[in-house]
Design an enzyme around this catalytic site. Structure first.
Site, short mmCIF file in Angstrom:
data_model
loop_
_atom_site.label_atom_id
_atom_site.label_comp_id
_atom_site.label_asym_id
_atom_site.label_seq_id
_atom_site.Cartn_x
_atom_site.Cartn_y
_atom_site.Cartn_z
N LEU A 1 0.81 -1.22 0.00
CA LEU A 1 0.00 0.00 0.00
C LEU A 1 0.85 1.27 0.00
CD1 LEU A 1 -2.51 -1.14 2.78
CD2 LEU A 1 -2.74 -1.43 0.31
N TYR B 1 2.44 11.82 -11.28
CA TYR B 1 2.00 10.82 -10.31
C TYR B 1 1.66 9.51 -11.01
CZ TYR B 1 -0.75 8.53 -6.66
OH TYR B 1 -1.23 7.62 -5.75
N LYS C 1 3.30 5.03 -11.28
CA LYS C 1 2.30 4.01 -10.96
C LYS C 1 2.16 3.04 -12.13
CE LYS C 1 0.68 5.02 -6.86
NZ LYS C 1 0.65 4.03 -5.79
#
Length: 112
Positions: free
Chosen positions: A53, A103, A107
């Site tokens: 996480l 961002y 990812k």
């Protein structure tokens, strides 16, 4: 089962650890920014399942997106590999991974 949770100081991590404990899990390895590389290696050597996480979403500098998201995911997977641990890894991401922004790009790379 020994469960390893990264990002335990975040909202989801904190609540996941609490929920796992409420369900009777007693072997929970908790990792956040205050832990060491030795902790990461120890947890990766002993865990049976990983909830990944951890990540950076509000950095002071855009380069922290890559360091905290893609680079840390790579370190985690490398540590599991070094320990020859084939535990399942639940990888969380973001809808931002589909977008071309500072961002989302790390990812997206971390999911490949």
């Amino acid at each position: 089962m020994k469960v390893f949770v990264t990002g335990v100081r975040g909202f989801i991590g904190k609540n996941l650890v609490c929920n796992l404990a409420n369900r009777g899990h007693t072997d929970i390895f908790e990792l956040d920014t205050e832990n060491t590389a030795a902790d990461l290696d120890k947890f990766c050597a002993e865990c049976d399942f990983v909830f990944h996480l951890a990540g950076i979403n509000r950095p002071r500098d855009e380069k922290e997106f890559m360091e905290g998201n893609f680079d840390f995911t790579s370190q985690l997977l490398e540590s599991l590999k070094k320990a020859t641990n084939k535990s399942p890894v639940l990888l969380t991401s973001s809808i931002q991974a589909a977008l071309d922004n500072p961002y989302g790009n790390p990812k997206k790379q971390g999911k490949i």
